[in-house]
Design a protein around this motif. Structure first.
Motif: not given
Length: 218
Positions: A3-4, A40, A54, A57, A62-63, A73, A75, A119, A121
Motif C-alpha cells: 500500500h501507500e 486520492l 478502500d 487500506c 486514506d480511509a 468507509v 477499509g 479506491s 491505491c
C-alpha cells in the motif's frame, strides 16, 4: 497487501501473505505516514460523500481522510494487525462511527455490497497475486454513478532495484485489464504523474505514478 506512502517493497523471498504483513506491521508503531495518498485526495476532493471502499487500506490513512470528509468507509487489508491500527487511527480522529474494517485476502474474498467510491491505491505485491481479477471485482462493486480510482507506480524509483515480476501496468493497460462494459463507463482520467517521495536516506526524490479514474454511468 502493499500500500501507500513512501513504502520500500519487500524482497520476493520474504513475501508470505498475511503472516509477512502482520509481522511487518508489528515491527514499528507506524509504517506509513498516516496521511491520505495525494492522488486520492486530489481526485476525490470534489466528490459528494457516500459509501467508499478502500482496498489494501493498511493503517487507514486514506480511509480516515475520507471519513473526515463525510464518507462512510469500509477499509480492507490482508493484515489483521494493520486493521487494528487503522481502527485505532479512526478512533483517535473521531471517525470510528463512519469506518468499518474487514480482513480480506483479496485473492480469496472481497467485501460485499456496492459503493459510490472504490479506491485501489498501490496494489503491487510479490507472489501469486491476481491483480487484474481483483481490479475487475473492484469495478463490479461500483454503484451506478460511482467512481473507481486505481493508483499505481509506473515503474521502480531510481533508488530501487527493478523487479520485473511485479506488475506495474500503464494507464491504458489498466483500462484494458478492467474489461469495462462498452457504453456503461466514462473515463475521467488515465495518465501518469510525477510525485516527490523520500529516499531511504531521507532525501526527497521523484518517481512516476499513474492514476485511472472511471465512472459507472447511472
Amino acid at each position: 497487501m502493499a500500500h501507500e506512502h513512501d513504502h520500500q517493497s519487500p524482497e520476493p523471498a520474504d513475501f508470505e501473505g498475511e503472516e509477512y504483513w502482520d509481522t511487518r506491521y508489528r515491527e514499528s508503531e507506524k509504517i506509513w505516514s498516516g496521511d491520505a495518498n495525494a492522488a486520492l485526495a486530489r481526485e476525490v476532493a470534489s466528490l459528494a460523500p457516500g459509501r467508499a471502499l478502500d482496498l489494501g487500506c493498511g493503517e487507514g490513512g486514506d480511509a480516515v481522510w475520507l471519513a473526515r470528509k463525510g464518507w462512510h468507509v469500509t477499509g480492507t487489508d490482508i493484515s489483521g494487525v494493520a486493521l487494528e491500527k487503522a481502527a485505532a487511527h479512526a478512533a483517535d480522529a473521531g471517525v470510528a462511527d463512519r469506518t468499518a474494517w474487514e480482513r480480506h485476502d483479496l485473492a480469496e474474498s472481497f467485501p460485499a455490497g456496492e459503493y459510490d467510491l472504490v479506491s485501489a491505491c498501490f496494489l503491487h505485491t510479490f507472489g501469486d497475486f491476481p491483480r487484474e481479477r481483483i481490479l475487475r471485482r473492484a469495478a463490479a462493486a461500483v454503484a451506478p454513478g460511482g467512481i473507481l480510482l486505481v493508483v499505481g507506480h509506473a515503474g521502480w524509483a531510481p533508488w530501487q532495484q527493478d523487479r520485473p515480476e511485479v506488475a506495474m501496468p500503464t494507464p491504458d493497460e489498466v483500462l484494458a485489464q478492467l474489461e469495462l462494459e462498452s457504453g456503461a463507463w466514462e473515463v475521467l482520467l488515465a495518465e501518469e504523474h510525477v510525485r516527490v517521495q523520500n529516499q531511504p536516506d531521507g532525501r526527497p526524490g521523484t518517481r512516476t505514478d499513474n492514476a485511472v479514474k472511471v465512472r459507472r454511468l447511472p
